[in-house]
Design an enzyme around this catalytic site. Structure first.
Site, PDB file in Angstrom:
ATOM      1  N   GLU A  69      10.995  -7.830  -3.519  1.00 20.35           N
ATOM      2  CA  GLU A  69      11.556  -6.594  -2.954  1.00 20.35           C
ATOM      3  C   GLU A  69      10.918  -6.438  -1.587  1.00 20.35           C
ATOM      4  OE1 GLU A  69      11.617  -3.291  -1.328  1.00 20.35           O
ATOM      5  OE2 GLU A  69      10.476  -2.461  -3.011  1.00 20.35           O
ATOM      6  N   LEU A  70      11.720  -6.671  -0.545  1.00 11.09           N
ATOM      7  CA  LEU A  70      11.187  -6.757   0.803  1.00 11.09           C
ATOM      8  C   LEU A  70      11.607  -5.541   1.622  1.00 11.09           C
ATOM      9  CD1 LEU A  70      11.798 -10.593   1.246  1.00 11.09           C
ATOM     10  CD2 LEU A  70       9.826  -9.413   0.266  1.00 11.09           C
ATOM     11  N   GLU A  99      12.966  -3.112  10.970  1.00 10.69           N
ATOM     12  CA  GLU A  99      12.664  -1.950  10.144  1.00 10.69           C
ATOM     13  C   GLU A  99      11.664  -1.039  10.854  1.00 10.69           C
ATOM     14  OE1 GLU A  99      11.352  -0.972   5.535  1.00 10.69           O
ATOM     15  OE2 GLU A  99      10.741  -2.878   6.435  1.00 10.69           O
ATOM     16  N   CYS A 138      10.460   1.453   1.992  1.00  6.86           N
ATOM     17  CA  CYS A 138      11.534   0.481   2.184  1.00  6.86           C
ATOM     18  C   CYS A 138      12.901   1.114   1.975  1.00  6.86           C
ATOM     19  CB  CYS A 138      11.349  -0.693   1.219  1.00  6.86           C
ATOM     20  SG  CYS A 138       9.849  -1.646   1.490  1.00  6.86           S
ATOM     21  N   TRP A 180       0.792  -1.215   0.000  1.00  8.77           N
ATOM     22  CA  TRP A 180       0.000   0.000   0.000  1.00  8.77           C
ATOM     23  C   TRP A 180       0.831   1.275   0.000  1.00  8.77           C
ATOM     24  CZ3 TRP A 180       2.024   2.318   4.110  1.00  8.77           C
ATOM     25  CH2 TRP A 180       2.469   1.512   5.178  1.00  8.77           C
ATOM     26  N   ASN A 181       2.138   1.193   0.281  1.00  4.47           N
ATOM     27  CA  ASN A 181       2.857   2.443   0.586  1.00  4.47           C
ATOM     28  C   ASN A 181       3.086   3.339  -0.636  1.00  4.47           C
ATOM     29  OD1 ASN A 181       4.682   0.431  -0.230  1.00  4.47           O
ATOM     30  ND2 ASN A 181       6.382   1.333   0.899  1.00  4.47           N
TER      31      ASN A 181
END
Length: 463
Positions: free
Chosen positions: A234-235, A367, A268, A136-137
């Site tokens: 992509e974490l 994170e 991220c 969602w970001n």
């Protein structure tokens, strides 16, 4: 989580949606598969025409979709407009460059003669239907940076978007249809996380890409591995921002603030750990803290807002837990550290700076997905790299120095998918994007990204 638009600035549920049932999911998978059988042979010129048409529609819709994104997940409206514009630029970039990026490669004839061939070439073909599981970001950008290269390569796409941005998800599914792409080329699936496995295991799904959390990535990778299907992940990221004595300190501070609070700190690739040489640490910390403390927190639809709410109530709760853990274990709060009392509605959190961080604190290893920065003083360049690499993540990194030997050292030794010198990490269609370690694998964007979902075909030929 239900599929719904919940305004994070107020906590108000604006719209709810019924998830697609098994019959509708089946219909959409079949439509994507059938579309691929025809679309894969579409000439590049026609794919490019369609992609440019979609970009033009996005330009026309920019203000409306920006307001939708802001209402669904809380990013400042100025940033939402910029996101829409970046998506349109990227679509045009792939329309302009895809054919060249996927052109046949021809090794020299004398290099392949001992293989028995008179000539050989490498040919790029699409894989099929790719499932995209997106967060969602950056609800528009994360999808377009997959969709533009995938469609230009001749693949079709199915989007499973985050459940809190359904209006943006439906807009994306409709955008490519309005642009004239054949029915089924790109569709949105309104499904919950529990339905992803069934879709991914369907034999008509050729591959998957996921941007999101480490647990989500592990789950998708495990299912795809069991099915022997290609994935790109992509974490998370906990990017270091290193400041050396030779840095332009005023610029480094100004950029550091933007790098930390971009997208309300929910990125991220946002800089999260600020690793500063002791010679300039006190000066940097004072300037950085003052700048973070001066940011305007408030209504994300206001052009003057710097930091809006976190996207979900759970996200704020998780962030508070990280800060509380650090404080309870001895961290010092230089500014922020809680909810703004003047904003009792919504999921706001004050820009926060923490120092005196130790390895026992969760914030050192996990994170921070929100406007919280951690400061680390270091004695020299070797310690800076040691602290930077002391993380399970390796998405990107930022270094500030005027010394060429410093730059060479950082480029060689930082464990990250990118090193941004005297600037902040950003994605661009011409540059590969992705990470190492628990930040994932594979690359998006550039030629590397468009080839991820291609069948790299060896063509061996004898006269």
């Amino acid at each position: 989580m239900g599929i719904a638009t919940v305004n994070p600035a107020t906590g108000e549920t604006l719209r709810t949606y019924e998830a697609h049932g098994p019959a509708e999911v089946e219909r959409r998978i079949d439509a994507a598969h059938e579309a691929y059988r025809q679309y894969r042979t579409t000439p590049f010129a026609e794919r490019a025409r369609l992609m440019r048409a979609a970009a033009s529609l996005l330009d026309e819709d920019a203000e409306d979709i920006a307001r939708t994104m802001t209402t669904e997940m809380g990013k400042p409206i100025v940033a939402a407009r910029a996101e829409a514009a970046k998506c349109a630029r990227t679509m045009r970039w792939y329309a302009d460059h895809a054919e060249a990026l996927l052109a046949d490669e021809h090794p020299a004839d004398h290099d392949v003669q001992d293989s028995g061939a008179d000539r050989a070439r490498v040919h790029y073909r699409p894989l099929g239907t790719v499932l995209a599981v997106m967060p969602w970001n950056f609800p528009l950008w994360q999808v377009i940076r997959f969709a533009a290269p995938a469609l230009m390569a001749g693949n079709t796409g199915l989007l499973k978007h985050a459940s809190n941005v359904p209006q943006t998800a439906l807009y994306l599914g409709n955008l490519f249809h309005r642009a004239g792409f054949p029915d089924g080329c790109f569709q949105t699936l309104l499904i919950g996380a529990g339905a992803v496995e069934g879709v991914l295991r369907d034999p008509r799904i050729a591959a998957a890409t996921l941007t999101g959390s480490e647990p989500a990535g592990r789950s998708v990778a495990a299912i795809a591995g069991d099915e022997v299907k290609k994935t790109v992940l992509e974490l998370g990221g906990s990017d270091p921002y290193i400041v050396m004595p030779s840095a332009d300190l005023p610029r480094a501070v100004k950029t550091a603030v933007t790098a930390r609070v971009q997208n309300n700190g929910q990125s991220c690739i946002a800089a999260k750990r600020f690793i500063v040489h002791r010679d300039v640490y006190d000066d940097f910390a004072e300037r950085f803290t003052a700048a973070m403390n001066s940011l305007t927190v408030g209504d994300p639809l206001d052009d003057d807002t710097d930091v809006g709410p976190l996207a979900t109530e759970q996200g704020r709760t998780d962030l508070e837990a990280l800060v509380d853990d650090a404080v309870n274990k001895g961290a010092t709060v230089l500014c922020g550290g809680g909810r703004p009392p003047e904003l009792p509605r919504g999921w706001f959190y004050r820009p926060t700076v923490l120092t005196a961080i130790t390895p026992e604190m969760r914030v050192h290893r996990e994170e921070t997905f929100g406007p919280v920065a951690t400061l680390y003083p270091v004695a020299d360049i070797e310690e800076a790299v040691t602290v930077a690499n002391d993380s399970p993540f390796g998405l990107s990194s930022n270094v500030w120095t005027r010394r060429d030997e410093d730059i060479a050292f950082f480029v060689r030794d930082l464990e990250a998918g990118g090193v941004f010198v005297n600037g902040m990490t950003a994605s661009h269609p011409a540059l590969p994007f992705g990470g190492v370690k628990r930040s994932g694998y594979g690359r998006e964007l550039s030629g590397h990204g468009i080839r991820e979902f291609c069948n790299v075909t060896t063509v061996w030929q004898r006269a």
